[in-house]
Design an enzyme around this catalytic site. Structure first.
Site, short mmCIF file in Angstrom:
data_model
loop_
_atom_site.label_atom_id
_atom_site.label_comp_id
_atom_site.label_asym_id
_atom_site.label_seq_id
_atom_site.Cartn_x
_atom_site.Cartn_y
_atom_site.Cartn_z
N TRP A 200 43.07 -14.78 10.12
CA TRP A 200 42.01 -13.78 10.25
C TRP A 200 40.73 -14.48 10.76
CZ3 TRP A 200 37.26 -13.56 7.67
CH2 TRP A 200 36.50 -12.40 7.94
N ASP A 368 34.26 2.64 9.75
CA ASP A 368 34.76 2.95 8.40
C ASP A 368 33.67 3.58 7.52
OD1 ASP A 368 36.20 2.96 6.09
OD2 ASP A 368 36.54 0.79 6.01
N TRP A 478 41.73 2.59 15.88
CA TRP A 478 42.81 2.71 14.89
C TRP A 478 42.97 1.34 14.23
CZ3 TRP A 478 47.94 5.73 15.85
CH2 TRP A 478 48.90 5.41 14.88
N ASP A 479 42.60 1.30 12.97
CA ASP A 479 42.58 0.02 12.24
C ASP A 479 43.80 -0.10 11.33
OD1 ASP A 479 41.57 -2.37 11.29
OD2 ASP A 479 39.66 -1.53 10.60
N ASP A 549 37.70 -10.05 14.14
CA ASP A 549 36.55 -9.70 13.32
C ASP A 549 35.45 -10.76 13.43
OD1 ASP A 549 37.19 -7.26 12.38
OD2 ASP A 549 37.94 -7.92 10.44
C1 DGJ Z 1 38.38 -4.27 10.03
C2 DGJ Z 1 37.96 -4.15 11.45
O1 DGJ Z 1 38.41 -5.23 12.19
C3 DGJ Z 1 36.44 -4.04 11.49
O2 DGJ Z 1 35.99 -4.02 12.81
C4 DGJ Z 1 36.03 -2.80 10.76
O3 DGJ Z 1 36.50 -1.68 11.43
C5 DGJ Z 1 36.56 -2.84 9.33
N1 DGJ Z 1 37.97 -3.11 9.30
C6 DGJ Z 1 36.28 -1.55 8.63
O4 DGJ Z 1 36.88 -1.47 7.42
#
Ligand code: DGJ
Length: 736
Positions: A200, A368, A478-479, A549
């Protein structure tokens, strides 16, 4: 015809101007592999490439013949147990407990074009002249089962795609324990394996390792393709670099568990296999039932890694991604996630949007936190209706306000997940993956919905469709924020539990299918805790993906550089975020943050209202810059010139299709002192065109810039120049 069949030798030669791929029906009627490499002339007989010698200890397949051992023959889709001692491509458990199979050539067909794969993403053609497909049917008469191996060669690209289809035409109850998408035996081991690895926030670092005897592999057992290993490997010769030398790329069009493996035997033969990971996969194959594997895209290059990547970029941009955004420059967006996290209300969002609009930003994305009882990551997932305490006018009211500002509106969903604290979980606890009598692990306080159950997928579709229909939505992120654990589906019986992880992915694809078909005006961006599902399967539905992220410009150099090994610039979500950066706490100049993020689908991810007027002015200019050059950046030809994995400088460039414009991105994270003069040899320019080079303000022919190079020396040692120092970036614009 790029596929020749030579009847007398039962040989298939697939070739175009770039490469040749030769296979044949061997003496025992199984399919053998003869050659994959640079294009060679065609002729009737390549049998001499089928090397056979009597070797002690070998199990031999043909009575009276000591030379024909499957252990030593190079094959196309091998099985274990009839002499071949290596890992197989297919494993079928039969009613009598045996795993022995004998798939022999039955027939073949050569067709123009490329058939699509049922329920699975795959590369495609728009015109049947673009590609030719060979379908070879193999048959095992004992279990009355056939395998159709499919090979598509593109006419004008150095691309071969492969997949396998397995069908039980008999009456036995079979179980597929393994069905890889492809396998190939290469005659030597003089390769380095390239993989894209990480975790990550540090996805897709480029790693090379020399092949050794035994097995080297990368894989995912996380239910998604993962931040840890991307479903891609390449085998490159030792002398291969970005510009020269031979490399073979293998990329799997799939978003779930996978295995990419190279097994080198002690005779130095390298067997490459790729496909769905066999662990936790069992697929009952009863009478009349079939299984379709995902597709592997193989790219051959004898001009180094850049040429391999550019082939993937072209194919994935134009013949994998679909929909109206495929060929369109992407909107410049502002996303509120790092700007507000969960702490927002309508006024706050509208204020950010108002500032964004003044700066020329085109799309406002609400991330979110807008639904159910979502005040933190403990609650709400699954309840896809607006939280009216935060947004009293709902999504329809908010989106209307954004539209009235003259901007577009986008929204975030995490369709596959549920919190225990949600109406959905309270109503349907059985819709979550939970193994009976076992503890269920959470990830970020959330649980995984059983997308192998069509009822769940339909229900989530209904909620999403309602929000979309009631509002003005042109973009969806879409996460998917956790890996799968304790996978068990309450709607499957015991024998079918091994199907669940693959059926889950088919459920994800099905939801994407319904949404993209019914709402073609929406641009989808896939995301999974950043880049945990940055894979070709997703690109089929969502032409762009949130790359990571980690939004720090310096970290992003490595992430975007590594991602470009396979994926086009138009697919990489890249945003300018606030300082100190939220992941690494680094302070980089606003210019550097933009200079890195331009090489992607550009946007901002911060509270624009908190910026000074100077900073807002800079952003206005950045947005103007990106609007002017995004066509070149997102749809030009991308070259990696200097790697962030090898030193303190990163250099990359894009060249427009007409070679009249090029942009060179130069980045030097740490100021060095009293260094020598430096030049970078550029690529892809027209040698005979004269380019005006910004910054230096000189005019040079393309051949000079490519052979002598572009001067990139730094001033240091006292002559304190404006803008130099740590985290330096420069963009050189070259214009004919
Ligand atoms: C993980 C994503 O990668 C972020 O950009 C963001 O959308 C968060 N989730 C929101 O919970």
């Amino acid at each position: 015809m790029p596929i020749q069949y030579h009847k007398s030798t039962q040989t298939f030669h697939l070739y175009n101007e770039y490469f040749s791929y030769i296979i044949k029906v061997m003496k025992n009627q199984q399919l053998g592999q003869l050659y994959y490499g640079k294009r060679i002339n065609d002729h009737e007989n390549f049998d001499h490439l089928c090397e056979m010698k009597a070797r002690p200890m070998a199990a031999c397949a043909i009575e009276g013949d000591l030379t024909f051992s499957l252990e030593h023959l190079k094959q196309e889709y091998p099985s274990y147990g009839s002499g071949d001692m290596r890992h197989p491509a297919i494993d079928i458990l039969q009613e009598n407990g045996s795993h022995i199979v004998h798939f022999i050539y039955q027939s073949h067909e050569i067709i123009m074009g490329k058939p699509s794969l049922k329920n699975l993403p795959a590369t495609y053609v728009e015109d049947n002249q673009e590609a030719t497909t060979l379908l070879v049917t193999l048959y095992d008469e004992v279990i009355e089962t056939k395998i159709i191996l499919s090979y598509t060669i593109y006419e004008n690209l150095s691309v071969l795609t492969r997949n396998a289809y397995i069908e039980n035409c008999g009456t036995q109850k079979l179980v597929l324990n393994q069905a890889m998408s492809m396998s190939i035996d290469l005659p030597d081991m003089e390769y380095e394996m390239i993989e894209l690895t990480g975790a990550w926030s540090r996805e897709r670092s480029i790693r090379n390792r020399k092949l050794e005897h035994g097995i080297q592999s990368i894989y995912s057992l996380r239910g998604c393709s993962s931040n840890n290993f991307n479903p891609f490997i390449a085998l490159k010769r030792e002398n291969c670099n970005e510009y020269d030398g031979e490399v073979l790329g293998f990329s799997l069009v799939y978003s779930g568990n996978f295995l990419a493996q190279v097994e080198v035997d002690t005779y130095h033969v390298s067997r490459v296999t790729m496909g769905i990971h066999p662990h936790a996969f069992t697929w009952p194959l009863n009478q009349g039932e079939s299984f379709q594997t995902p597709e592997v895209v193989m790219v051959y290059s004898c001009h180094g890694l850049n040429a391999m990547s550019q082939t993937y970029h072209k194919l994935y941009q134009k013949r994998l991604a679909r929909g109206r955004y495929r060929d369109q420059v992407r909107p410049i967006l502002v996303n509120n996630w790092e700007g507000t996290y969960f702490d927002f209300n309508e006024d706050k969002l509208v204020n950010i949007a108002k500032t964004a609009q003044k700066l020329g930003i085109e799309l406002f994305v609400l991330d979110d936190g807008w639904y159910g009882q979502r005040q933190s990551d403990n609650a709400g997932l699954g309840d896809w209706y607006p939280n009216l305490e935060k947004l009293p006018n709902g999504i329809s009211g908010l989106s209307q306000k954004i539209i009235d500002l003259g901007m577009n509106f986008g929204i975030w969903f995490e369709p596959e997940m549920v919190n225990k604290d949600s109406d959905l979980y309270r109503t349907h606890p059985e819709w979550t993956f939970e193994t009976p009598n076992r503890h269920t692990s959470h990830g970020r306080n959330q649980y995984v919905l059983d997308f192998s159950n069509p009822e769940v997928v339909d229900y989530i579709y209904g909620l999403m469709a309602k929000v979309i229909q009631e509002s003005h939505i042109t973009y969806i992120k879409w996460d998917m924020n956790r890996c799968m654990s304790e996978v068990y589906s309450s709607v499957h019986n015991a024998q079918d539990q091994g199907k669940v992880m693959h059926e889950y992915i088919l459920g994800v694809y099905h939801l994407y299918d319904m949404l993209t078909a019914n709402f073609p005006e929406i641009l989808f961006e896939s995301c999974a805790s950043g880049g945990a599902r940055f894979d070709p399967g997703m690109l089929y539905y969502a032409p762009q993906c949130w790359t990571s992220d980690d939004t720090d410009a310096i970290e992003r150099l490595k992430i975007q550089y590594g991602t470009s090994m396979v994926y086009p610039i138009s697919s990489m979500g890249a945003h300018v975020s606030a300082i100190p950066n939220h992941q690494v706490f680094r302070n980089t100049p606003l210019k550097t943050r933009a200079d890195v993020a331009y090489f992607g689908t550009f946007g901002y991810e911060l509270d624009l209202c908190k910026l000074s007027s100077d900073e807002q002015q800079q952003i206005l200019e950045q947005v103007q810059f990106m609007k002017k050059y995004r066509e070149v950046i997102q749809f030009g030809t991308f070259y990696r010139l200097k790697s962030p994995f090898e030193g303190n400088e990163t250099v990359w460039m894009v060249v427009s299709q007409d070679q009249n414009t090029a942009i060179v991105g130069y980045y030097r994270p740490l100021q060095e002192v009293n260094q020598g003069y430096r030049r970078v040899q550029l690529m892809g320019l027209d040698p005979n065109k004269k380019y005006h080079v910004s910054i230096h303000n000189i005019d040079c022919y393309g051949d000079e810039l490519m052979n002598v190079g572009l001067m990139t020396s730094d001033s240091s040692c006292g002559e304190n120049k404006d803008g130099e120092g740590d985290y330096l970036s420069r963009l050189y614009i070259l214009q004919v």
